[in-house]
Design an enzyme around this catalytic site. Sequence first.
Site, mmCIF file in Angstrom:
data_model
loop_
_atom_site.group_PDB
_atom_site.id
_atom_site.type_symbol
_atom_site.label_atom_id
_atom_site.label_comp_id
_atom_site.label_asym_id
_atom_site.label_seq_id
_atom_site.Cartn_x
_atom_site.Cartn_y
_atom_site.Cartn_z
ATOM 1 N N GLY A 82 0.847 -1.222 -0.086
ATOM 2 C CA GLY A 82 0.048 -0.065 -0.032
ATOM 3 C C GLY A 82 0.834 1.200 -0.092
ATOM 4 O O GLY A 82 1.980 1.225 0.635
ATOM 5 N N ARG A 146 1.204 -5.749 -4.977
ATOM 6 C CA ARG A 146 1.045 -6.635 -3.884
ATOM 7 C C ARG A 146 1.612 -7.796 -4.220
ATOM 8 O O ARG A 146 1.286 -8.997 -3.316
ATOM 9 C CB ARG A 146 -0.205 -6.558 -3.111
ATOM 10 C CG ARG A 146 -0.618 -5.563 -2.627
ATOM 11 C CD ARG A 146 -1.868 -5.495 -1.221
ATOM 12 N NE ARG A 146 -2.344 -4.313 -1.126
ATOM 13 C CZ ARG A 146 -1.785 -3.659 -0.034
ATOM 14 N NH1 ARG A 146 -0.789 -4.312 0.624
ATOM 15 N NH2 ARG A 146 -2.302 -2.626 0.571
ATOM 16 N N ASP A 176 5.947 -5.272 6.703
ATOM 17 C CA ASP A 176 6.560 -6.606 7.143
ATOM 18 C C ASP A 176 6.538 -7.757 6.360
ATOM 19 O O ASP A 176 7.587 -8.199 5.948
ATOM 20 C CB ASP A 176 5.585 -6.946 8.503
ATOM 21 C CG ASP A 176 4.308 -7.049 8.211
ATOM 22 O OD1 ASP A 176 3.742 -6.190 7.234
ATOM 23 O OD2 ASP A 176 3.657 -7.475 9.088
ATOM 24 N N ASP A 177 5.494 -7.734 5.308
ATOM 25 C CA ASP A 177 5.514 -8.940 4.521
ATOM 26 C C ASP A 177 6.231 -8.818 3.515
ATOM 27 O O ASP A 177 7.247 -9.709 3.140
ATOM 28 C CB ASP A 177 4.156 -9.386 4.010
ATOM 29 C CG ASP A 177 3.145 -9.685 4.856
ATOM 30 O OD1 ASP A 177 3.724 -10.829 5.577
ATOM 31 O OD2 ASP A 177 2.188 -9.362 5.157
ATOM 32 N N LYS A 203 8.284 0.755 5.291
ATOM 33 C CA LYS A 203 7.041 1.609 4.923
ATOM 34 C C LYS A 203 5.986 0.899 5.260
ATOM 35 O O LYS A 203 5.702 -0.243 5.412
ATOM 36 C CB LYS A 203 6.984 1.202 3.460
ATOM 37 C CG LYS A 203 6.081 2.128 2.730
ATOM 38 C CD LYS A 203 5.205 0.984 1.949
ATOM 39 C CE LYS A 203 4.364 0.082 2.559
ATOM 40 N NZ LYS A 203 3.684 -0.771 1.708
ATOM 41 N N THR A 204 5.059 1.694 5.945
ATOM 42 C CA THR A 204 3.517 1.489 6.066
ATOM 43 C C THR A 204 2.759 2.429 6.844
ATOM 44 O O THR A 204 3.513 2.925 8.091
ATOM 45 C CB THR A 204 3.097 -0.188 6.389
ATOM 46 O OG1 THR A 204 1.673 0.046 6.623
ATOM 47 C CG2 THR A 204 3.732 -0.277 7.787
ATOM 48 N N ASP A 206 0.674 1.840 8.390
ATOM 49 C CA ASP A 206 -0.310 1.334 9.577
ATOM 50 C C ASP A 206 0.693 1.149 10.855
ATOM 51 O O ASP A 206 -0.065 1.168 12.011
ATOM 52 C CB ASP A 206 -0.392 -0.233 9.281
ATOM 53 C CG ASP A 206 -1.170 -0.632 7.937
ATOM 54 O OD1 ASP A 206 -1.817 0.553 7.680
ATOM 55 O OD2 ASP A 206 -1.258 -1.479 7.360
ATOM 56 N N ARG A 253 -5.233 -1.620 9.028
ATOM 57 C CA ARG A 253 -5.020 -2.857 9.032
ATOM 58 C C ARG A 253 -5.621 -3.333 10.350
ATOM 59 O O ARG A 253 -6.290 -2.936 11.033
ATOM 60 C CB ARG A 253 -4.173 -3.532 8.139
ATOM 61 C CG ARG A 253 -4.146 -4.757 7.602
ATOM 62 C CD ARG A 253 -2.717 -5.315 7.040
ATOM 63 N NE ARG A 253 -2.494 -4.727 6.066
ATOM 64 C CZ ARG A 253 -2.817 -4.852 4.729
ATOM 65 N NH1 ARG A 253 -3.683 -5.867 4.683
ATOM 66 N NH2 ARG A 253 -2.365 -4.269 3.728
HETATM 67 P P1 FBP Z 1 0.498 -2.102 3.719
HETATM 68 O O1 FBP Z 1 0.567 -2.642 4.778
HETATM 69 O O2 FBP Z 1 0.889 -2.654 2.259
HETATM 70 O O3 FBP Z 1 1.242 -0.832 3.960
HETATM 71 O O4 FBP Z 1 -1.202 -1.666 3.440
HETATM 72 C C1 FBP Z 1 -1.704 -0.367 3.870
HETATM 73 C C2 FBP Z 1 -3.044 -0.390 3.772
HETATM 74 O O5 FBP Z 1 -3.293 0.910 3.711
HETATM 75 C C3 FBP Z 1 -3.810 -0.909 5.155
HETATM 76 O O6 FBP Z 1 -3.992 0.222 6.057
HETATM 77 C C4 FBP Z 1 -5.104 -1.267 4.532
HETATM 78 O O7 FBP Z 1 -5.784 -2.266 5.138
HETATM 79 C C5 FBP Z 1 -4.572 -1.885 3.050
HETATM 80 O O8 FBP Z 1 -3.346 -1.200 2.991
HETATM 81 C C6 FBP Z 1 -5.651 -1.564 1.790
HETATM 82 O O9 FBP Z 1 -5.223 -2.198 0.953
HETATM 83 P P2 FBP Z 1 -5.537 -1.940 -0.440
HETATM 84 O O10 FBP Z 1 -4.625 -0.441 -0.956
HETATM 85 O O11 FBP Z 1 -5.207 -3.124 -1.521
HETATM 86 O O12 FBP Z 1 -7.072 -1.412 -0.713
#
Ligand code: FBP
Length: 560
Positions: A82, A146, A176-177, A203-204, A206, A253
């Site tokens: 994300g 992803r 993390d992943d 990065k994130t 979250d 998340r």
């Molecule tokens: P990352 O863990 O990849 O940084 O994701 C962040 C995030 O924004 C979460 O907060 C959210 O649940 C998810 O991505 C939403 O996913 P998408 O962008 O696929 O709708």
Amino acid sequence: MTKLSPLQIERLKYQPKLPSSLQNGVNSLELIEGAATQSVRDQEQISELFANTYGKPTVTFKSTSESSVSEVRNVGVILSGGQAPGGHNVIAGLYDALKSANPANKLYGFLGGPSGIIDGKYVEFTDEFINDYRNTGGFDIIGSGRTKLETEDQFNESYNVCKKLGISAIVIIGGDDSNTNAALLAEWFVKNNTGIQVIGCPKTIDGDLKNEQIEISFGFDTATKTYAELIGNIQRDANSAKKYWHFIKIMGRSASHVALEAALQTQPNITLISEEVEAKQMSLDSIVNYMADIIARRANAGKNFGIAVIPEGLIEFIPEMKSMISNLNDIMAELETDSSFLAATSMSAKFEIVEKRLDDNNASVYSSLPASIKAQLLADRDPHGNVQVSKIETEKLLSEMIATRLDEMKQQGKYSGKFSAQSHFFGYEGRCAFPSNFDADYCYSLGYNAFALINNGLTGYLSSVRNLTAPASEWVAGGIPLTMMMNMEKRHGEMKPVIQKALVKLNGPVFKQLQDNREDWAMNDRYLFPGAIQYFGPSSVCDITTVTLRLERSKELASV
Ligand code: FBP
């Protein structure tokens, strides 16, 4: 030429700050090794799985007066997962460090996330190209994705693409992943004597990629400030009109760090924290009762309005929902190829098939939900086979259930107010905002430092910049072995090595701040209005970091 907004024009001129150790460039650095490391848990299994990259020391950099000449290097960079504000600055910092080390160095950007390196889709960065993206939000410079990099075939394909481009190092910017995958790739490259290094960047939005070594992932600062601005605006609206309860779901998340930080910046009437709900084993009914009680008490005080902040992942932490969702995840994997499910044309027919397959208790929980939520729970899973919590309208589920509860209370003479609800979901609004000064500086430093790690021949490390509540010049740049943050967890029914996700600590200072003030904020309107992120002006306003980081760092510093 593309038309730019006035803020874009000004932000392009901003020169991000670097820790003083990196200010003389990467050719004048001394690498200081700390002690050898081990994984947070499951040391035996992790050391076996990462036989070539396990146990390395943490490292930091010190600026020296001597300058070495660095060999020519081609580096590839990937944005993964994300979006998070500041990703462009990681690439800009990496590019500037690489070019300053040797102008013949090249930086390639793989397009559309990790799939770019497998499919050999890339661009080569130039000054002109990169300059347009400095200090801007988004990941649109090369796009993100992803795809998980984890199979032998994917590693082989990646190797072939790197060989073709003469790439000797990859930087993976992810959560993390993605950094778990960076560790696997680093190990594979060493095991197969490819000579290709891998460095990760945290990065994130979250905020769940943090531990004793990583103070915070980038993007959390800007995203939480953006959500806090929006919540503050809604609080003003609610306090003006005095007729709505606003139910605001906040992205993040599983972990509730984002909701908690946004709440500490704005002081709403109700803040739910998923980790607390799980620890107290609160059922959906007890959450509804808790919220309805505050709404009724405020109504008694003549206030038929308020603000409730709800973390995105809440539903997965409510015990009966957690059990049902885990059962449902397994069933959804089977139903992917089930002809009767695929042929079912109506949602009610799909619900019936699912309910028949769920265990009895889980089936009754599922059938008690409104049709809209049941349908959202059947939507496509994420690449890990989990429900995409961003698609579940928990805020609407709660407001509908609370309306019913308040009607019952009215009939029992326990409530005499008026309840009218508005629901909101803040997520995508914050992920691509112009990075705050903090994120602009932090990201640029992470990218610059990633090249310093590469230049010193390291692999399987996460770029680390610490001491983040001090001025940027005092930040400490270095690297953390990725394996140090790992443990074994069940994924798709199998035990796998993964970087541990950080959830909100209920015994930590950040949650305590909420707990100590909750009752006061519920009944008295202590709303704070943070306003928009400030990019120019006094540093007491522009460079202020998050409450989370301040409280966690002051606790850490007090214990030293
Ligand atoms: P990352 O863990 O990849 O940084 O994701 C962040 C995030 O924004 C979460 O907060 C959210 O649940 C998810 O991505 C939403 O996913 P998408 O962008 O696929 O709708």
